[in-house]
Design a protein around this motif. Structure first.
Motif, mmCIF file in Angstrom:
data_model
loop_
_atom_site.group_PDB
_atom_site.id
_atom_site.type_symbol
_atom_site.label_atom_id
_atom_site.label_comp_id
_atom_site.label_asym_id
_atom_site.label_seq_id
_atom_site.Cartn_x
_atom_site.Cartn_y
_atom_site.Cartn_z
ATOM 1 N N SER A 1 -46.915 -132.515 40.327
ATOM 2 C CA SER A 1 -47.024 -133.648 39.412
ATOM 3 C C SER A 1 -47.703 -133.208 38.111
ATOM 4 O O SER A 1 -48.234 -132.101 38.006
ATOM 5 C CB SER A 1 -47.837 -134.773 40.058
ATOM 6 N N GLU B 1 -46.573 -134.254 45.585
ATOM 7 C CA GLU B 1 -45.177 -134.154 45.186
ATOM 8 C C GLU B 1 -44.249 -134.349 46.380
ATOM 9 O O GLU B 1 -43.210 -135.001 46.292
ATOM 10 C CB GLU B 1 -44.932 -132.783 44.526
ATOM 11 N N GLY C 1 -42.393 -137.485 45.464
ATOM 12 C CA GLY C 1 -41.300 -137.022 44.636
ATOM 13 C C GLY C 1 -39.990 -137.728 44.984
ATOM 14 O O GLY C 1 -39.740 -138.041 46.164
#
Length: 496
Positions: free
Chosen positions: A174, A489, A493
């Motif tokens: 990130s 993430e 994500g």
């Protein structure tokens, strides 16, 4: 052939669909190499600079020491050539410098991580062991001795290296923002003007990682779940306009030290050290009571045995849980300085005109420090004995902090990280010190998650003599931070 299974206590992260898995061995190898070849040598150079926080150095603007230390750190960051990294040393008029770093996201998670540390130092103090000194870096038994290494010079190195370890495996992460301030040891009094100036660039972090806290031992990753606030000021008692012969004046003129001792007994029980005003205590949350009992079960007598007691000296309580609660959730007073009392070599038979004490009052995490300051001032100054002039002059009032409930993803990621890199479950404890910025951030970003951790473990002695940074723990903690960034993430994500 049957595949060997890891021991049951060992968390092995499972790769998510369409998400590259982290190789923890490669993370450790990368971090260890960078710490040995680059981080520790640069930290040695940093320790050599006496960049004392402005509260203790009135000439900080002209002597250039804070700027020198900041430039050392900035030069190291520039040398790393991290793709996309943008760094600026921001300087507001009359304020200590602040390092602001942005590293753009390389994945699909739209969250921002704020990583925080500081680079100003406490004064040198006395009593360093032979061969050691505040500005003489020494590596001994796996520890880097010197002022500021663990508090908190290592922070920017750990933050950058944790991101680099992901890039070395082509793992996405990130957006990361790193703030390294130069005024934390002075109560972060310069920080909010910078935060206001940079607020649009900071954004709204979902995860805040602070690398300026403590550790119950060096065997696991430690979560700080609360921090005490801090009220600092000077208590001064004036009795006469000038010193007089003690044989002439004693018995007629009250000794200023005795009056100071008398008014302090309104604040603190001189026998037990308990802080007396009810306004300076809080109800400890049930969850923190249970957490403290669990931590003490892990640490045992290390709750007190890690302090350098003289032979025969005992802690203030026989119950380790009570000691841990005293340290984390109860107001406690320390006298950290004195004026008006000459050195022994110059102490004649003279009744002194005044006595001044520097008071450092740690207050509970959820107590309003400004209200605490008002309570202390009113209590000490009212009804002065013999009509003496008693004044309490405030220096700072810094807020404490109590962590929000830990999100499931962060609890899981942290447990896995500690198991992977320390081979131990993580620890959770309230810290007795203060990090003013955490209280500020908690108010600014109430939905954010916090990972407050650090290297200030047993005997590391921040602010005192023989301060050290545990190098192996620093490496492992850096790897843990890298893992948590990866898991953010992995969990959030967007999938294609």
């Amino acid at each position: 052939q049957q595949q060997q299974q890891p021991p049951p206590h060992f968390f092995m992260p499972q790769p998510q669909p369409q998400q590259q898995a982290m190789d923890p061995v490669k993370v450790s190898e990368y971090v260890n190499k960078e710490w040995d070849e680059s981080v520790v040598p640069t930290l040695e150079d940093y320790i050599r600079i006496p960049n004392i926080s402005p509260l203790f150095d009135a000439q900080w603007e002209t002597n250039g020491l804070l700027d020198k230390a900041m430039e050392l750190l900035a030069s190291w960051v520039r040398s790393r050539n991290v793709p996309g990294l943008v760094m600026e040393v921001v300087r507001l008029p009359g304020r200590t410098p602040l390092m602001f770093i942005e590293v753009p996201a390389t994945g699909t998670c739209d969250k921002t991580v704020l990583l925080y540390g500081h680079m100003d130092k406490q004064p040198p103090f006395e009593g360093w062991s032979e061969g050691l000194g505040p500005y003489t870096p020494v590596i001994k038994d796996g520890k880097l001795y010197g002022r500021g290494g663990a508090d908190d010079g290592y922070a920017v190195f750990a933050a950058i290296t944790s991101i680099e370890a992901l890039k070395a495996q082509n793992l996405p992460h990130s957006r990361c923002v790193i703030i390294i301030e130069g005024c934390e040891e002075s109560g972060s009094r310069d920080l909010m003007p910078y935060v206001e100036t940079l607020k649009d660039r900071i954004g709204s972090p979902s995860l805040i990682v602070c690398l300026d806290s403590g550790a119950g031992d060096y065997d696991r990753m430690w979560f700080t779940t609360s921090l005490r606030g801090l009220v600092v000021g000077e208590l001064r008692v004036d009795v006469i306009t000038e010193g007089v012969h003690s044989g002439d004046g004693s018995g007629v003129v009250a000794d200023s030290f005795r009056i100071a001792r008398h008014v302090l007994s309104r604040l603190e029980d001189p026998e037990t050290g308990r802080i007396l005003p009810a306004e300076l205590s809080v109800k400890i949350p049930e969850g923190r009571l249970a957490e403290t009992a669990a931590t003490v079960a892990v640490r045992g007598d290390k709750v007190w045995s890690s302090y350098p007691f003289l032979p025969g000296v005992k802690p203030v309580h026989t119950d380790n849980v009570e000691l841990a609660l005293n340290r984390a959730w109860r107001s406690q007073l320390a006298i950290t300085g004195v004026a008006g009392i000459p050195a022994l070599a110059n102490a004649g038979n003279t009744l002194r005109p005044f006595t001044t004490f520097k008071l450092s009052l740690r207050v509970p995490p959820t107590l309003d420090p400004k209200r605490a300051l008002e309570v202390v001032k009113e209590l000490l100054e009212k009804d002065p004995p013999y009509g003496a002039k008693v004044t309490f002059t405030s220096e700072k009032a810094s807020p404490g902090w109590n962590a929000p409930a830990l999100a499931d993803w962060l609890a899981k990621a942290s447990a896995e990280a500690s198991e992977l890199f320390f081979q131990n479950k993580p620890g959770f404890q309230g810290e007795g010190g203060s990090i003013p910025f955490m209280g500020m951030l908690g108010a600014m970003f109430p939905e954010a998650q916090f990972l407050i951790t650090g290297l200030l473990g047993p005997n590391s002695n921040a602010h005192g003599p023989n301060e050290f940074m545990h190098i192996a723990c620093g490496k492992k903690l850096t790897s843990c931070v890298s893992y948590v960034l990866h898991q953010l993430e992995t969990v959030f994500g967007k999938r294609s």
